[in-house]
Design a protein around this motif. Structure first.
Motif, PDB file in Angstrom:
ATOM      1  N   LEU A  48       1.289  -1.172  -0.076  1.00  0.00           N
ATOM      2  CA  LEU A  48      -0.174   0.136  -0.090  1.00  0.00           C
ATOM      3  C   LEU A  48       0.845   0.777   0.161  1.00  0.00           C
ATOM      4  O   LEU A  48       1.720   1.530   1.066  1.00  0.00           O
ATOM      5  CB  LEU A  48      -0.460   0.087   0.796  1.00  0.00           C
ATOM      6  N   PRO A  49       0.314   2.448  -1.113  1.00  0.00           N
ATOM      7  CA  PRO A  49       1.779   3.559  -0.927  1.00  0.00           C
ATOM      8  C   PRO A  49       0.978   4.387  -0.021  1.00  0.00           C
ATOM      9  O   PRO A  49       0.799   4.041   1.169  1.00  0.00           O
ATOM     10  CB  PRO A  49       0.778   4.163  -2.211  1.00  0.00           C
ATOM     11  N   VAL A  50       2.862   5.054   0.670  1.00  0.00           N
ATOM     12  CA  VAL A  50       2.281   5.787   2.529  1.00  0.00           C
ATOM     13  C   VAL A  50       1.703   7.085   1.537  1.00  0.00           C
ATOM     14  O   VAL A  50       1.482   7.161   0.336  1.00  0.00           O
ATOM     15  CB  VAL A  50       3.825   6.658   2.025  1.00  0.00           C
ATOM     16  N   LEU A  51       0.282   7.295   2.526  1.00  0.00           N
ATOM     17  CA  LEU A  51      -0.547   8.713   2.660  1.00  0.00           C
ATOM     18  C   LEU A  51       0.573   9.497   3.160  1.00  0.00           C
ATOM     19  O   LEU A  51       1.005   9.723   4.439  1.00  0.00           O
ATOM     20  CB  LEU A  51      -1.764   8.267   3.680  1.00  0.00           C
ATOM     21  N   LYS A  52       0.414  10.959   2.357  1.00  0.00           N
ATOM     22  CA  LYS A  52       1.437  11.904   2.744  1.00  0.00           C
ATOM     23  C   LYS A  52       0.105  12.572   3.176  1.00  0.00           C
ATOM     24  O   LYS A  52      -0.928  12.833   2.502  1.00  0.00           O
ATOM     25  CB  LYS A  52       2.713  12.359   1.338  1.00  0.00           C
ATOM     26  N   LYS A  53       0.810  13.927   4.288  1.00  0.00           N
ATOM     27  CA  LYS A  53       0.207  14.481   5.094  1.00  0.00           C
ATOM     28  C   LYS A  53      -0.534  15.619   4.108  1.00  0.00           C
ATOM     29  O   LYS A  53      -1.726  15.707   3.979  1.00  0.00           O
ATOM     30  CB  LYS A  53       0.795  15.282   6.556  1.00  0.00           C
ATOM     31  N   GLU A  54       0.035  16.058   3.363  1.00  0.00           N
ATOM     32  CA  GLU A  54      -0.386  16.728   1.789  1.00  0.00           C
ATOM     33  C   GLU A  54      -1.367  15.690   1.102  1.00  0.00           C
ATOM     34  O   GLU A  54      -2.147  16.867   0.512  1.00  0.00           O
ATOM     35  CB  GLU A  54       1.043  17.157   1.357  1.00  0.00           C
ATOM     36  N   GLN A  55      -1.104  14.944   0.783  1.00  0.00           N
ATOM     37  CA  GLN A  55      -2.344  14.814   0.066  1.00  0.00           C
ATOM     38  C   GLN A  55      -3.610  13.885   0.647  1.00  0.00           C
ATOM     39  O   GLN A  55      -5.094  14.799   1.006  1.00  0.00           O
ATOM     40  CB  GLN A  55      -2.166  13.104  -0.530  1.00  0.00           C
ATOM     41  N   LEU A  56      -3.704  13.961   2.065  1.00  0.00           N
ATOM     42  CA  LEU A  56      -4.818  13.911   3.220  1.00  0.00           C
ATOM     43  C   LEU A  56      -4.780  15.274   3.585  1.00  0.00           C
ATOM     44  O   LEU A  56      -6.770  15.916   3.718  1.00  0.00           O
ATOM     45  CB  LEU A  56      -3.886  13.598   5.027  1.00  0.00           C
ATOM     46  N   LEU A  57      -4.328  16.578   3.399  1.00  0.00           N
ATOM     47  CA  LEU A  57      -4.462  17.860   3.314  1.00  0.00           C
ATOM     48  C   LEU A  57      -6.008  17.872   2.083  1.00  0.00           C
ATOM     49  O   LEU A  57      -7.052  18.761   2.317  1.00  0.00           O
ATOM     50  CB  LEU A  57      -4.171  18.952   3.225  1.00  0.00           C
ATOM     51  N   GLN A  58      -5.129  17.934   0.809  1.00  0.00           N
ATOM     52  CA  GLN A  58      -6.437  18.278  -0.015  1.00  0.00           C
ATOM     53  C   GLN A  58      -7.264  16.849   0.096  1.00  0.00           C
ATOM     54  O   GLN A  58      -8.444  17.580  -1.223  1.00  0.00           O
ATOM     55  CB  GLN A  58      -5.125  17.467  -1.530  1.00  0.00           C
ATOM     56  N   GLN A  59      -7.389  15.779  -0.016  1.00  0.00           N
ATOM     57  CA  GLN A  59      -8.572  15.221  -0.280  1.00  0.00           C
ATOM     58  C   GLN A  59      -9.288  15.968   1.104  1.00  0.00           C
ATOM     59  O   GLN A  59     -10.952  15.801   0.893  1.00  0.00           O
ATOM     60  CB  GLN A  59      -7.965  13.622   0.585  1.00  0.00           C
ATOM     61  N   GLN A  60      -9.226  16.462   1.649  1.00  0.00           N
ATOM     62  CA  GLN A  60     -10.486  16.830   3.452  1.00  0.00           C
ATOM     63  C   GLN A  60     -10.718  18.077   2.220  1.00  0.00           C
ATOM     64  O   GLN A  60     -12.019  18.711   2.643  1.00  0.00           O
ATOM     65  CB  GLN A  60      -9.520  17.223   4.175  1.00  0.00           C
ATOM     66  N   ARG A  61     -10.167  18.885   1.878  1.00  0.00           N
ATOM     67  CA  ARG A  61     -10.381  19.883   1.060  1.00  0.00           C
ATOM     68  C   ARG A  61     -11.026  19.989  -0.035  1.00  0.00           C
ATOM     69  O   ARG A  61     -12.612  20.536  -0.400  1.00  0.00           O
ATOM     70  CB  ARG A  61      -9.030  21.317   0.761  1.00  0.00           C
ATOM     71  N   GLN A  62     -11.223  18.472  -0.869  1.00  0.00           N
ATOM     72  CA  GLN A  62     -12.301  18.136  -1.660  1.00  0.00           C
ATOM     73  C   GLN A  62     -13.573  17.161  -0.876  1.00  0.00           C
ATOM     74  O   GLN A  62     -14.319  17.790  -1.746  1.00  0.00           O
ATOM     75  CB  GLN A  62     -11.635  17.175  -2.622  1.00  0.00           C
ATOM     76  N   ASP A  63     -13.428  17.287  -0.252  1.00  0.00           N
ATOM     77  CA  ASP A  63     -14.568  16.262   0.294  1.00  0.00           C
ATOM     78  C   ASP A  63     -14.412  16.754   1.867  1.00  0.00           C
ATOM     79  O   ASP A  63     -14.119  16.080   3.193  1.00  0.00           O
ATOM     80  CB  ASP A  63     -14.163  14.795   0.741  1.00  0.00           C
ATOM     81  N   PRO A  64     -14.414  18.069   2.626  1.00  0.00           N
ATOM     82  CA  PRO A  64     -14.816  18.316   3.255  1.00  0.00           C
ATOM     83  C   PRO A  64     -15.960  17.568   4.616  1.00  0.00           C
ATOM     84  O   PRO A  64     -16.661  16.576   3.954  1.00  0.00           O
ATOM     85  CB  PRO A  64     -15.247  19.498   3.623  1.00  0.00           C
ATOM     86  N   PRO A  65     -15.305  16.902   5.853  1.00  0.00           N
ATOM     87  CA  PRO A  65     -14.079  17.612   6.583  1.00  0.00           C
ATOM     88  C   PRO A  65     -13.375  16.568   7.074  1.00  0.00           C
ATOM     89  O   PRO A  65     -12.112  16.939   7.078  1.00  0.00           O
ATOM     90  CB  PRO A  65     -14.571  17.887   8.006  1.00  0.00           C
ATOM     91  N   PHE A  66     -13.391  15.578   6.897  1.00  0.00           N
ATOM     92  CA  PHE A  66     -12.564  14.346   7.289  1.00  0.00           C
ATOM     93  C   PHE A  66     -11.877  13.531   5.369  1.00  0.00           C
ATOM     94  O   PHE A  66     -11.220  12.864   6.058  1.00  0.00           O
ATOM     95  CB  PHE A  66     -13.046  13.526   7.363  1.00  0.00           C
TER      96      PHE A  66
END
Length: 402
Positions: A48-66
């Motif tokens: 499984l690829p590593v989930l970077k914090k930057e990716q998590l932030l981007q996904q939260q902006r696209q599908d708030p809040p989590f």
């Protein structure tokens, strides 16, 4: 201790359930071609690829809040923490301290102690995590929060505070205020839980212990994961049992060989609300000990943030290596400078020393320590005047790529 079979059986069950509730997690598994029900080893997990914090932030902006990662009902949440970004981190009701109480137990703090907690209680989790952990071991907590140094110094004296949770700099400010205003005998603090700093942090801790008569303790924790590892009196940090830690290449995400420095990647075994699996912390370290499955059981002190390192002759040199040199050689402060000369990477250290120092012994200690911790030979060492290297200067300057 949980066996290898039990650990991965737990992962299979817990993450299969979490993926059904968290659509973003399900997409991660599908994109990688990984069936959570088939994860039976560290090798399977590493697909499984590593989930970077930057990716998590981007996904939260696209599908708030989590960002589609919440695996619990909103009604099950006790708190939502907010880290810079902002990144939202849900916390289940009753998840007291998120493992931080283990650190207090290791330090011997319990019902006999009064704890002044100066960490922030607003938005970020630090204040509440320390508060809940201290109460979990039976201690009495004073929720001081940040600031109000004069008032908090009075509180320390009049309530008999024995333990302080604080940043290193604020702890020193509080201690100095108590001693200056009330006298040395009024200072009864025995234990300090200090926030990590880069630079000469370990040197500061040793000086704090000598100057203020306290034992200092720390943990490696993040808002996303709670406590990952903690000091227990041994080398580095002991990984807490509810976390799987790997040291991975920050680019490929693949595990690094034992002893090599890389990004700390964490999988939580408590995915009921916030299923962080193969989450990249952005911090760098190396394994001191490994477990039955190849995961890290004891972690080195943090070497810096991923990206802080400078590559010299194919070896990454981290700020922590310079800090180790400062400690081992008894320097006041030091800085490494990298250059490129005649198509060869060069690295030298300049340092400030006290007047009574044995210069020959210092040079030997610097050369030997640097080679041991950085695994390359230092090209030059120079002692400079006090004003030639100011306090707080960067530990590494990279001039070779300029």
């Amino acid at each position: 201790m949980r066996s290898a079979a039990d650990t991965y059986t737990h992962i299979q069950t817990a993450y299969t359930k979490a993926a059904k509730a968290a659509p973003a997690l399900q997409k991660r598994f599908e994109a990688a071609g990984v069936d959570p029900g088939g994860i039976g080893s560290i090798q399977d997990l590493s697909r499984l690829p590593v989930l970077k914090k930057e990716q998590l932030l981007q996904q939260q902006r696209q599908d708030p809040p989590f960002g589609g990662y919440l695996a619990a009902k909103n009604s099950d949440l006790g708190r939502i923490y907010v880290s810079p970004g902002p990144i939202f981190e849900p916390n289940l009701q009753g998840a007291a301290g998120r493992g931080m109480d283990t650190l207090f137990r290791a330090a011997g703090v319990g019902a006999q102690d009064v704890v002044l907690n100066t960490w922030m209680y607003h938005l970020v989790p630090a204040g509440l995590l320390f508060d809940e952990a201290a109460q979990a071991v039976g201690a009495t907590v004073i929720p001081g929060g940040v600031g109000n140094r004069e008032l908090q110094a009075q509180i320390i004296v009049e309530t008999g505070v024995t333990t302080i949770c604080a940043s290193t700099s604020f702890f020193m400010a509080l201690a100095d205020t108590v001693i200056e205003k009330y006298g040395r005998d009024a200072w009864q603090v025995k234990t300090a839980f200090l926030g990590g700093e880069m630079g000469d942090w370990m040197t500061k801790r040793r000086q704090i212990e000598a100057d203020y008569g306290v034992s200092t303790w720390s943990a490696f924790a993040t808002a996303d994961l709670g406590m990952i590892a903690y000091e227990d009196g041994g080398d580095g940090y002991l990984v807490q049992p509810r976390r799987i830690v790997q040291i991975c290449d920050p680019v490929t995400g693949q595990p690094k060989p034992f002893g090599e420095t890389g990004e700390v990647v964490v999988t939580t075994l408590d995915p009921d609300a916030w299923p962080m699996i193969r989450f990249g912390t952005g911090d760098s370290a190396f394994a001191l000990e490994q477990g039955y499955d190849g995961s890290v059981t004891r972690l080195s002190p943090l070497q810096g943030r991923v990206g802080d390192a400078v590559k010299v002759r194919e070896i990454f040199v981290y700020p922590r290596a310079i800090e180790e040199v400062v400690i081992a050689a008894g320097l006041l402060r030091a800085q490494a400078i990298t250059t490129r000369e005649d198509d060869r990477d060069m690295i030298r250290i300049k340092a400030v020393v006290s007047e009574e120092s044995d210069l020959a012994a210092i040079e030997i200690a610097v050369m030997e320590t640097f080679q041991r911790v950085a695994r390359i030979r230092l090209d030059a060492f120079e002692i400079v005047a006090t004003d030639a290297l100011e306090e707080g200067a960067a530990l590494i300057l990279n001039h070779k790529d300029a």
